[in-house]
Write an enzyme that holds these catalytic residues in place. Sequence first.
Site, short mmCIF file in Angstrom:
data_model
loop_
_atom_site.label_atom_id
_atom_site.label_comp_id
_atom_site.label_asym_id
_atom_site.label_seq_id
_atom_site.Cartn_x
_atom_site.Cartn_y
_atom_site.Cartn_z
N THR A 126 0.82 -1.22 0.00
CA THR A 126 0.00 0.00 0.00
C THR A 126 0.85 1.27 0.00
OG1 THR A 126 -1.51 1.28 1.41
CG2 THR A 126 -0.12 -0.31 2.52
N ASP A 127 0.22 2.37 -0.43
CA ASP A 127 0.90 3.68 -0.36
C ASP A 127 1.16 4.10 1.07
OD1 ASP A 127 -1.77 4.24 0.36
OD2 ASP A 127 -2.08 5.79 -1.17
N TYR A 150 -1.62 -0.24 11.26
CA TYR A 150 -1.86 -0.90 9.96
C TYR A 150 -0.68 -0.67 9.02
CZ TYR A 150 -3.42 -1.24 5.10
OH TYR A 150 -3.49 -1.52 3.76
N LYS A 154 1.95 -3.42 7.44
CA LYS A 154 2.12 -3.63 6.00
C LYS A 154 3.60 -3.45 5.62
CE LYS A 154 -0.47 -4.37 3.16
NZ LYS A 154 -0.96 -5.70 2.65
P1 NAD Z 1 -10.32 -6.36 2.69
O1 NAD Z 1 -10.26 -6.05 4.15
O2 NAD Z 1 -11.57 -6.04 1.92
O3 NAD Z 1 -10.07 -7.92 2.47
C1 NAD Z 1 -9.07 -8.63 3.15
C2 NAD Z 1 -9.33 -10.12 2.94
O4 NAD Z 1 -8.28 -10.85 3.60
C3 NAD Z 1 -10.66 -10.62 3.51
O5 NAD Z 1 -11.29 -11.48 2.59
C4 NAD Z 1 -10.24 -11.38 4.76
O6 NAD Z 1 -11.14 -12.43 5.11
C5 NAD Z 1 -8.87 -11.90 4.36
N1 NAD Z 1 -8.00 -12.19 5.50
C6 NAD Z 1 -7.74 -11.39 6.57
N2 NAD Z 1 -6.90 -12.00 7.42
C7 NAD Z 1 -6.59 -13.20 6.85
C8 NAD Z 1 -5.74 -14.27 7.24
N3 NAD Z 1 -5.04 -14.24 8.40
N4 NAD Z 1 -5.64 -15.34 6.43
C9 NAD Z 1 -6.36 -15.40 5.26
N5 NAD Z 1 -7.18 -14.42 4.86
C10 NAD Z 1 -7.29 -13.32 5.65
O7 NAD Z 1 -9.05 -5.69 2.06
P2 NAD Z 1 -8.85 -4.98 0.64
O8 NAD Z 1 -9.26 -3.57 0.75
O9 NAD Z 1 -9.40 -5.83 -0.42
O10 NAD Z 1 -7.26 -4.99 0.56
C11 NAD Z 1 -6.58 -6.09 -0.05
C12 NAD Z 1 -5.09 -5.84 0.01
O11 NAD Z 1 -4.80 -4.62 -0.66
C13 NAD Z 1 -4.54 -5.67 1.43
O12 NAD Z 1 -3.30 -6.30 1.50
C14 NAD Z 1 -4.43 -4.17 1.60
O13 NAD Z 1 -3.41 -3.86 2.53
C15 NAD Z 1 -4.07 -3.75 0.20
N6 NAD Z 1 -4.46 -2.38 -0.19
C16 NAD Z 1 -5.75 -1.95 0.01
C17 NAD Z 1 -6.12 -0.66 -0.40
C18 NAD Z 1 -7.50 -0.12 -0.20
O14 NAD Z 1 -7.72 1.08 -0.39
N7 NAD Z 1 -8.49 -0.93 0.15
C19 NAD Z 1 -5.15 0.16 -1.01
C20 NAD Z 1 -3.85 -0.31 -1.19
C21 NAD Z 1 -3.52 -1.59 -0.78
O1 TDX Z 2 -15.50 7.78 8.89
C1 TDX Z 2 -14.51 8.21 8.26
N1 TDX Z 2 -14.28 9.55 8.20
C2 TDX Z 2 -13.21 10.10 7.56
O2 TDX Z 2 -13.04 11.32 7.54
C3 TDX Z 2 -13.60 7.32 7.57
C4 TDX Z 2 -13.81 5.83 7.59
C5 TDX Z 2 -12.52 7.89 6.92
N2 TDX Z 2 -12.32 9.23 6.93
C6 TDX Z 2 -11.11 9.77 6.25
C7 TDX Z 2 -9.82 9.17 6.75
C8 TDX Z 2 -8.93 9.21 5.52
O3 TDX Z 2 -8.30 10.47 5.42
O4 TDX Z 2 -11.19 9.41 4.88
C9 TDX Z 2 -9.90 9.05 4.36
C10 TDX Z 2 -9.97 7.63 3.83
O5 TDX Z 2 -10.15 6.78 4.94
P1 TDX Z 2 -10.22 5.19 4.80
O6 TDX Z 2 -11.27 4.83 3.82
O7 TDX Z 2 -10.29 4.61 6.17
O8 TDX Z 2 -8.83 4.87 4.08
P2 TDX Z 2 -7.30 5.17 4.51
O9 TDX Z 2 -7.16 5.32 5.96
O10 TDX Z 2 -6.82 6.30 3.65
O11 TDX Z 2 -6.61 3.79 4.06
C11 TDX Z 2 -6.98 3.16 2.82
O12 TDX Z 2 -6.02 3.36 1.82
C12 TDX Z 2 -4.83 2.63 1.87
C13 TDX Z 2 -7.28 1.68 2.99
O13 TDX Z 2 -8.21 1.48 4.03
C14 TDX Z 2 -6.03 0.89 3.22
O14 TDX Z 2 -6.32 -0.50 3.29
C15 TDX Z 2 -5.07 1.15 2.10
O15 TDX Z 2 -3.85 0.50 2.33
#
Ligand code: NAD
Ligand code: TDX
Length: 342
Positions: A126-127, A150, A154
Amino acid sequence: MKNILVTGGAGFIGSAFVRHMVEAYPDYRIICYDKLTYAGNLDNLLSVSDEENYRFKRGDIADRQTVESVLQANNIDTIVNFAAESHVDRSILDPDAFVHTDVVGAYILLDEGRKHGIGRFCHVSTDEVYGDIDLGQSSEDDQFLPNSPYAASKAGGELMVRAYHVTYGMDTVVTRGSNTYGPYQYPEKLIPFFTTEAIDDKPLPLYGDGKQIRDWLYVDDHALGVDFLLHHGISGQAYNLAGENQRFNIDVTKRILELLGKPQSLIKHVPDREGHDRRYAMSAQKARQLGWTRKFDFETGIEATVRWYLENEWWWRKIKTGAYLDYYERQYAERLATAKLP
Ligand code: NAD
Ligand code: TDX
């Protein structure tokens, strides 16, 4: 590459990747391995559940025995690791699960993968590992300055991937994605949370002044970016999958309300997230030079996303019950009680 283990494939981005891979590569076998935590959801995989080249196995990436048996039973030659605890606010409340999955789990997967003699190990990062960036854009060689439990977990998992490449010569690629949004995202993250709350005319708890900046990447662009780097990334390298779509949180929130035809008065400025990173911004130059480009701009992506949540209440209404409401109470009740008007 034939038998691909996709860990965390029942989550938001992992399931978009699985759906894409099952359809795009009929010759590959896609084995989804997922613990099904609160964030894992087999509804995300309904469209592929009957496909011949798809299998699901429930398990924890930190459980060595189950990982070993799934690698052997399926003759796995490639691992793509999406599995993670992924929500920053939950990591502030309870860091334990983050270290378990994002650090120890990544290590166990690498270690069992190496013993099993797999080929490529693609690790989704992740970023957030770069931390807060005031000006400019993070590039791949910048130092890690993670700020939340978190982000630190990562970074720890990712450093283990690096060590397994340098020390044991494992064939690894790391992807660092921007804030991702789109269909099937668990409604705790900003965009799906605010969209589904606003549909129900509930207050939107915007942290602090809402002037934090995030760089937004549509989920299909993220999934296809991982596919691209899995096939074309140079071994041992990390690549930013940057959306290059930076927005203030307040502007994202206002746009969601506009698209839903809801009043701006739903916005409540609540006390800020502890240690809140002000700005993320990455350069996509390195992945672009290799041939990756994103397809969706933010305006197209946010419209499609809001429409999807409007049309798919069957998916999110059943999530927003039970333990979800306990989390909501813990995270927001006190904050909303002290909310300021915009
Ligand atoms: P998510 O929380 O939606 O999904 C995570 C999945 O991992 C779930 O299906 C959960 O059941 C599974 N999981 C959790 N712990 C586990 C374990 N111990 N063993 C096996 N499975 C397990 O997450 P997401 O948003 O889809 O993110 C996926 C990946 O991308 C993560 O590694 C996250 O760090 C990375 N990422 C997410 C974002 C974002 O904005 N969502 C951005 C950049 C990187
Ligand atoms: O209730 C809220 N109010 C609010 O102001 C929530 C849930 C978020 N926020 C703000 C916090 C952040 O500045 O919005 C922005 C985005 O928040 P999130 O959706 O929680 O994302 P962020 O914390 O930026 O992290 C996300 O991007 C990188 C993903 O959850 C991560 O999994 C990923 O690695």
